[in-house]
Design a protein around this motif. Structure first.
Motif, PDB file in Angstrom:
ATOM      1  N   PRO A  56      47.120  20.236  28.429  1.00  0.00           N
ATOM      2  CA  PRO A  56      47.670  20.930  29.598  1.00  0.00           C
ATOM      3  C   PRO A  56      46.790  20.709  30.828  1.00  0.00           C
ATOM      4  O   PRO A  56      45.584  20.526  30.661  1.00  0.00           O
ATOM      5  N   PRO A  57      47.362  20.742  32.045  1.00  0.00           N
ATOM      6  CA  PRO A  57      46.548  20.582  33.260  1.00  0.00           C
ATOM      7  C   PRO A  57      45.465  21.646  33.312  1.00  0.00           C
ATOM      8  O   PRO A  57      45.700  22.784  32.906  1.00  0.00           O
ATOM      9  N   ASP A  58      44.333  21.295  33.812  1.00  0.00           N
ATOM     10  CA  ASP A  58      43.199  22.206  33.891  1.00  0.00           C
ATOM     11  C   ASP A  58      43.358  23.124  35.105  1.00  0.00           C
ATOM     12  O   ASP A  58      42.768  22.906  36.157  1.00  0.00           O
ATOM     13  N   ILE A  59      44.177  24.154  34.925  1.00  0.00           N
ATOM     14  CA  ILE A  59      44.508  25.050  36.040  1.00  0.00           C
ATOM     15  C   ILE A  59      43.252  25.714  36.593  1.00  0.00           C
ATOM     16  O   ILE A  59      43.136  25.976  37.780  1.00  0.00           O
ATOM     17  N   GLY A  60      42.309  25.959  35.746  1.00  0.00           N
ATOM     18  CA  GLY A  60      41.085  26.638  36.153  1.00  0.00           C
ATOM     19  C   GLY A  60      40.305  25.869  37.207  1.00  0.00           C
ATOM     20  O   GLY A  60      39.488  26.428  37.935  1.00  0.00           O
ATOM     21  N   TYR A  61      40.590  24.560  37.278  1.00  0.00           N
ATOM     22  CA  TYR A  61      39.874  23.729  38.240  1.00  0.00           C
ATOM     23  C   TYR A  61      40.430  23.882  39.652  1.00  0.00           C
ATOM     24  O   TYR A  61      39.760  23.567  40.639  1.00  0.00           O
TER      25      TYR A  61
END
Lengths: 274, 266
Positions: free
Chosen positions: B62-67
């Motif tokens: 999954p895309p690293d939303i936290g970034y």
């Protein structure tokens, strides 16, 4: 007092639109210039304020010779000549007030013009004129929302606010219906009287010319062939002006609406050259 | 029935023009075949492509939303590069348009100068301009902004110039007949006529510039591209996908703004 001496115009195409026209116009007279399409009527009017550059001859306004002026002198002198156009030539995307105020630009600094900062007396005059031409309350309308008749009245207000020494009108009624045409002609004659300026109207509707003008000039093939009062404009005189071709009093002269040099004038000269 | 016209058959093209058309189609085919051969295109990678793509997508998910919070600043920088670059370009492009338009240019020399500026600016891609300006100004948003502006001058100048050539000269003439100065002529006669185009073209170019600015970082000219390039270099594919989503979002927003603004002016 407008004095035109031997005015001659030869277009780049070789067409000789005016062959040497001399005429004086002064006082508060309403002068109608009639003649068939392509006779040189528009060319004559446009040569007066040098929107079209005359080839030969002189034009003087109150003894100031316009034909000898350089660009800046001509600009200053143009403030004294009001002009009304066939297609109104209003700036469509500007408001009525901004269009009327164009008549004062020549007296305004560039900076003030940019900010639309007009002197109070000019604004007052603009309101009076809008009232006079029957457009009171319309000052904030954009011109492209107006009808043809209303546009021409804005055009007249723009010319009159210049406080000109002469008012020129180049086929002011050609794009209008007969009723509106009469209104515009009445307005122009009223202004001549009211403001004490001569009005030169070039027009192809002979009926309107006879009805409203004090004096009629007949132009044919670039030559002035008639100069007299409407009563002196007999059928014989009309025959001479229209070269015996049939004409119709009410609307167009019967002459073919040939593509004439009268309307095909936008010269390709660079904009800021004059 | 008049004349000897055969009324039982009708052909759109006569023999000569049909031969021309067939010849042109054949020529196009030859060009494609020769280019293919010249470029030595083989399809050996085509077979493995789906697997590789699937593999890449797998690593991106999954895309690293936290970034994403770290992306906000460079993303804003990207938009600002586009805004400032476009604004600068429009200011420079206005006089360029004026001398590029045949009906307003003072003389033949200025006309050619205008055309030269437009051509030079347009024939070099933003990224190439950026390479140049990174050398001049050092890496960072300044180089990107200047590159954006320089590339846009030609685009805006050309389109505005064409718009000036289309104006109704009668309106200008009437203003001139009142004794207006050349500057007043510009303000009252010309600008009102090109105003919708001026705004439309500027906003459209800004929209293009936002998209172009997202990759300016690849050559060190600032914006989101710097981070994107870093992430790709370090195979941080989940970070890459998160950033791509952010870029997609900003591009969509700019597109909406551009479409909306252009509809407003008339």
């Amino acid at each position: 007092m407008l004095e035109v001496e031997n005015l001659r115009k030869v277009y780049d195409t070789g067409d000789e639109a005016l062959t040497g026209v001399s005429v004086d116009i002064g006082g508060r007279e309403v002068v109608a210039m009639i003649g068939p399409s392509g006779a040189g009527k528009s060319t004559f009017v446009r040569c007066i304020n040098r929107l079209t550059e005359p080839t030969d001859g002189t034009v003087s306004l109150d003894s100031e010779e316009l034909t000898g002026l350089d660009d800046e002198e001509l600009r200053v002198e143009r403030r004294n000549i009001g002009m009304v156009f066939q297609e109104y030539n209003l700036v469509e995307r500007l408001t009525v007030m901004e269009n009327v105020m164009q008549g004062r630009l020549g007296y305004l600094s560039n900076w003030a013009a940019l900010r639309r900062n007009f002197p109070p007396e000019d604004i007052e005059r603009a309101y009076e004129l809008l009232d006079l031409v029957g457009l009171d309350g319309m000052e904030d309308k954009r011109v492209d929302e107006l009808s043809g008749g209303q546009r021409q009245r804005v055009g007249i207000a723009r010319a009159v606010i210049q406080e000109p020494k002469i008012l020129l009108a180049d086929e002011p009624t050609s794009s209008l219906d007969p009723e509106t045409s009469s209104v515009v002609m009445e307005l122009l004659t009223h202004i001549a009287d009211d403001r004490d300026v001569p009005v030169l109207i070039n027009i192809h509707e002979v009926g309107l010319a006879e009805r409203y003008a004090d004096r009629i000039l007949g132009l044919t093939a670039g030559e002035l062939v008639f100069d007299g009062t409407p009563t002196e404009l007999t059928d014989e005189a009309k025959d001479v002006i229209y070269r015996g071709e049939t004409f119709d009093d009410t609307s167009h002269s019967g002459v073919d609406e040939a593509p004439d040099q009268e309307t095909a004038v936008p010269e390709t000269a660079p904009l800021l050259e004059d | 029935m008049a004349g000897a016209v055969d009324t039982s058959s009708w052909e759109r093209y006569d023999g000569r023009s049909r031969a021309w058309r067939i010849g042109l189609i054949a020529l196009s085919v030859v060009i494609v075949v020769v280019s293919w051969w010249w470029l030595d295109i083989t399809l050996k990678y085509a077979a493995t492509a789906p697997d590789r793509l699937a593999d890449l997508l797998f690593r991106m998910y999954p895309p690293d939303i936290g970034y994403l919070p770290q992306v906000v600043a460079p993303l804003l920088e990207t938009v600002q590069i586009a805004v400032v670059g476009t604004l600068g370009a429009v200011i420079v492009a206005a006089p360029v348009a004026y001398i590029t338009a045949e009906n307003t240019t003072p003389n033949r020399g200025t006309y050619l100068l205008g055309k030269l500026i437009v051509t030079v600016s347009r024939s070099v891609h933003t990224i190439v301009w950026a390479l140049l300006f990174v050398v001049m100004f050092g890496p960072g948003a300044v180089a990107g902004t200047v590159a954006t502006a320089v590339r846009s001058v030609g685009f805006v100048g050309k389109l505005l110039g064409e718009e000036i050539e289309e104006i109704d000269f009668g309106q200008v003439e009437a203003v001139r007949a009142t004794g207006a100065t050349p500057f007043q002529l510009l303000v009252y006669g010309i600008i009102p006529q090109i105003k919708p185009a001026l705004i439309g073209v500027s906003v459209y170019r800004w929209d293009i510039n936002v998209r172009a600015a997202t990759i300016l970082g690849f050559v060190g000219a600032g914006g989101i591209g710097v981070k994107l390039f870093e992430a790709i270099d370090s195979f941080a594919w989940r970070t890459v996908s998160a950033m791509l989503l952010a870029v997609l979002g900003i591009v969509l927003v700019s597109e909406v703004v551009s479409a909306y603004t252009r509809r407003l002016v008339r």
